[in-house]
Design a protein around this motif. Sequence first.
Motif, PDB file in Angstrom:
ATOM      1  N   SER A  21       0.781  -1.272   0.457  1.00 57.85           N
ATOM      2  CA  SER A  21       0.483   0.525   0.026  1.00 57.85           C
ATOM      3  C   SER A  21       0.770   1.297   0.299  1.00 57.85           C
ATOM      4  O   SER A  21       0.641   2.129  -0.954  1.00 57.85           O
ATOM      5  N   GLY A  22       1.764   0.770   0.763  1.00 60.25           N
ATOM      6  CA  GLY A  22       2.580   2.082   0.535  1.00 60.25           C
ATOM      7  C   GLY A  22       3.672   2.877  -1.273  1.00 60.25           C
ATOM      8  O   GLY A  22       3.773   3.606  -1.069  1.00 60.25           O
ATOM      9  N   MET A  23       3.579   1.205  -1.745  1.00 60.15           N
ATOM     10  CA  MET A  23       4.568   1.364  -3.501  1.00 60.15           C
ATOM     11  C   MET A  23       3.022   1.875  -3.943  1.00 60.15           C
ATOM     12  O   MET A  23       3.707   3.384  -4.698  1.00 60.15           O
ATOM     13  N   ILE A  24       1.853   2.205  -3.792  1.00 61.76           N
ATOM     14  CA  ILE A  24       1.013   2.578  -4.374  1.00 61.76           C
ATOM     15  C   ILE A  24       0.652   3.836  -4.087  1.00 61.76           C
ATOM     16  O   ILE A  24       0.070   4.192  -5.031  1.00 61.76           O
ATOM     17  N   GLN A  25       0.831   4.363  -3.712  1.00 60.97           N
ATOM     18  CA  GLN A  25       0.481   5.472  -2.707  1.00 60.97           C
ATOM     19  C   GLN A  25       0.570   6.702  -3.747  1.00 60.97           C
ATOM     20  O   GLN A  25      -0.397   7.738  -3.681  1.00 60.97           O
ATOM     21  N   ASN A  26       1.907   6.979  -3.889  1.00 58.20           N
ATOM     22  CA  ASN A  26       2.374   7.938  -5.114  1.00 58.20           C
ATOM     23  C   ASN A  26       1.911   7.415  -6.168  1.00 58.20           C
ATOM     24  O   ASN A  26       3.099   7.841  -7.227  1.00 58.20           O
ATOM     25  N   LYS A  52      -0.427  -4.141  -8.469  1.00 60.34           N
ATOM     26  CA  LYS A  52      -0.640  -4.464  -6.472  1.00 60.34           C
ATOM     27  C   LYS A  52      -0.476  -6.289  -6.560  1.00 60.34           C
ATOM     28  O   LYS A  52      -0.407  -7.048  -5.469  1.00 60.34           O
ATOM     29  N   THR A  53      -1.498  -7.300  -7.345  1.00 61.41           N
ATOM     30  CA  THR A  53      -1.571  -7.962  -7.453  1.00 61.41           C
ATOM     31  C   THR A  53      -0.069  -8.833  -8.315  1.00 61.41           C
ATOM     32  O   THR A  53       0.640 -10.226  -7.439  1.00 61.41           O
ATOM     33  N   GLN A  54       0.807  -8.387  -8.987  1.00 65.39           N
ATOM     34  CA  GLN A  54       2.243  -8.913  -9.325  1.00 65.39           C
ATOM     35  C   GLN A  54       2.652  -8.598  -8.003  1.00 65.39           C
ATOM     36  O   GLN A  54       3.909  -8.910  -7.448  1.00 65.39           O
ATOM     37  N   ALA A  55       2.574  -7.202  -7.444  1.00 64.57           N
ATOM     38  CA  ALA A  55       3.494  -6.877  -6.290  1.00 64.57           C
ATOM     39  C   ALA A  55       3.585  -8.089  -4.920  1.00 64.57           C
ATOM     40  O   ALA A  55       4.138  -8.186  -4.245  1.00 64.57           O
ATOM     41  N   LYS A  56       1.983  -8.681  -4.182  1.00 66.35           N
ATOM     42  CA  LYS A  56       2.093  -9.120  -3.560  1.00 66.35           C
ATOM     43  C   LYS A  56       2.620 -10.472  -3.825  1.00 66.35           C
ATOM     44  O   LYS A  56       3.229 -10.977  -3.490  1.00 66.35           O
ATOM     45  N   LYS A  57       2.922 -10.736  -5.485  1.00 62.43           N
ATOM     46  CA  LYS A  57       3.123 -12.057  -5.984  1.00 62.43           C
ATOM     47  C   LYS A  57       4.653 -12.083  -5.475  1.00 62.43           C
ATOM     48  O   LYS A  57       5.468 -13.173  -5.358  1.00 62.43           O
TER      49      LYS A  57
END
Length: 127
Positions: A21-26, A52-57
């Motif tokens: 969530s911090g990665m996608i904040q901006n 987000k899906t890829q980052a979680k994976k």
Amino acid sequence: MEKQIAIIHAYINAYNNFDISGMIQNMQPDIIFENYDSEKRTLSTKGIEEFKTQAKKAATLFSMRNQQIKGILKNDAENKFEVSILYKGIFAVDITETLKKGTEITLEGKSIFYFCNQKINKIIDKS
């Protein structure tokens, strides 16, 4: 320019801490992300949900990961920042016969951040 550099630092800190969530904040909602290995594109996503899906994976693959900024070059004409990165990671799972759980990797590469309206709208990672 200073705001974009602060955003880049915040993104990398969030990445290092597995804070998606911090990665996608901006990021812009239509964020494009591409990964290249030796000039060959290995991954591409479009939009926050795909990112987000890829980052979680990707986060599940590592028990530790760290991107260290070695330098930042700004290209005013294209509103982009080229960030030289030293990357270290330890695999949390077996990837291949040679890249097993616990294997540490070190890579040098760069991440290119593009901005629109003070938010990231494209990231290209190259190693």
